[in-house]
Write a protein that holds these residues in place. Sequence first.
Motif, short mmCIF file in Angstrom:
data_model
loop_
_atom_site.label_atom_id
_atom_site.label_comp_id
_atom_site.label_asym_id
_atom_site.label_seq_id
_atom_site.Cartn_x
_atom_site.Cartn_y
_atom_site.Cartn_z
N LYS A 62 0.81 -1.22 0.00
CA LYS A 62 0.00 0.00 0.00
C LYS A 62 0.84 1.27 0.00
O LYS A 62 0.30 2.37 -0.15
N ALA A 63 2.15 1.14 0.15
CA ALA A 63 3.03 2.32 0.18
C ALA A 63 2.90 3.10 -1.12
O ALA A 63 2.81 2.52 -2.21
N PRO A 64 2.86 4.44 -1.04
CA PRO A 64 2.70 5.28 -2.24
C PRO A 64 3.72 4.98 -3.33
O PRO A 64 3.40 5.01 -4.52
N ALA A 65 4.95 4.67 -2.94
CA ALA A 65 6.00 4.42 -3.93
C ALA A 65 5.70 3.18 -4.76
O ALA A 65 6.13 3.09 -5.93
N VAL A 66 4.96 2.24 -4.21
CA VAL A 66 4.68 0.99 -4.91
C VAL A 66 3.49 1.12 -5.85
O VAL A 66 3.37 0.37 -6.83
N LYS A 67 2.63 2.09 -5.60
CA LYS A 67 1.40 2.22 -6.38
C LYS A 67 1.61 2.85 -7.75
O LYS A 67 0.69 2.90 -8.56
N LYS A 68 2.78 3.36 -8.02
CA LYS A 68 3.02 4.06 -9.28
C LYS A 68 2.98 3.11 -10.48
O LYS A 68 3.22 1.90 -10.37
N ASP A 69 2.65 3.66 -11.63
CA ASP A 69 2.63 2.90 -12.89
C ASP A 69 4.02 2.94 -13.52
O ASP A 69 4.64 4.00 -13.61
N LEU A 70 4.48 1.77 -13.93
CA LEU A 70 5.80 1.67 -14.54
C LEU A 70 5.74 0.72 -15.73
O LEU A 70 4.82 -0.10 -15.85
N THR A 71 6.71 0.85 -16.62
CA THR A 71 6.87 -0.08 -17.73
C THR A 71 8.16 -0.87 -17.51
O THR A 71 9.24 -0.28 -17.35
N LEU A 72 8.01 -2.19 -17.50
CA LEU A 72 9.15 -3.06 -17.22
C LEU A 72 9.34 -4.06 -18.36
O LEU A 72 8.36 -4.61 -18.87
N LYS A 73 10.57 -4.30 -18.72
CA LYS A 73 10.89 -5.30 -19.74
C LYS A 73 11.52 -6.51 -19.06
O LYS A 73 12.55 -6.39 -18.40
N LEU A 74 10.87 -7.66 -19.25
CA LEU A 74 11.29 -8.89 -18.58
C LEU A 74 11.63 -9.94 -19.62
O LEU A 74 10.84 -10.20 -20.53
N THR A 75 12.78 -10.56 -19.49
CA THR A 75 13.22 -11.60 -20.43
C THR A 75 13.33 -12.93 -19.71
O THR A 75 14.10 -13.05 -18.74
N TYR A 76 12.60 -13.93 -20.19
CA TYR A 76 12.55 -15.25 -19.55
C TYR A 76 13.51 -16.22 -20.24
O TYR A 76 14.04 -15.92 -21.33
N THR A 77 13.70 -17.36 -19.63
CA THR A 77 14.59 -18.38 -20.18
C THR A 77 13.98 -19.04 -21.41
O THR A 77 14.70 -19.36 -22.37
#
Length: 229
Positions: A62-77
Amino acid sequence: MIVNKKEFSGGLALLAVFFIVLAVMFQPIFNGKNAMAYLDAMYNSISKGSVNYVAPLRDDVKAPAVKKDLTLKLTYTTGVQAEQSAKLFEKAGVKVSLNGKALEVSGSVADILNASLDDADLMYHNNAEAIESKYGIEARRTTFNWWTSLGLMEKALNGQEEFKVAKVTSTVMKKAVETAYNYYEIEPLNITDELGLVIFSLIFYVVYTLWYGFAILFVFEGWGLNLGH
């Protein structure tokens, strides 16, 4: 030659009782399990009962820092894991773009973490059917995909210098998702529910160990063997 027959005989009697008790302990008379297997299962259940961190972790999310919208690039095996993991993010309500082994995820990190906590809670309570009906993937595989995805998110967040968010993500991964995976199919139990048996088993372990030690001591002393210099 026996030096002290009384002491030697007493030691043999103690050894005989020790091995009789040991033989009984190896019989499957405790709900179809022997004593060691039964106590091992009980202590595993007690251990699980003390590591349900889902509720307190929801406060961290619930912390304000966690609620922000972000774009993340994830590369799987593998592409298969990337495709399966895309379903996790879609159910969490964020945008997902799949390209082979790579995912681009855009949306609220809090929504993602809450979704992982929902599934971790189901897994903790051994409700595999609910997870499988949600994703169409075996429950342990789903939980492993969450663990992998959160690990990749932590790395991506650190790369964007979102260190506070990365720390919360790592905590959710280790204390909720990983714990739920490791304890799957074990029933949680509070130590107070079996406090009498816990105390008895600990006292019995000490007494039983000393019993064997004194039995050996009496046998050898009665036999006439002593340490010296």
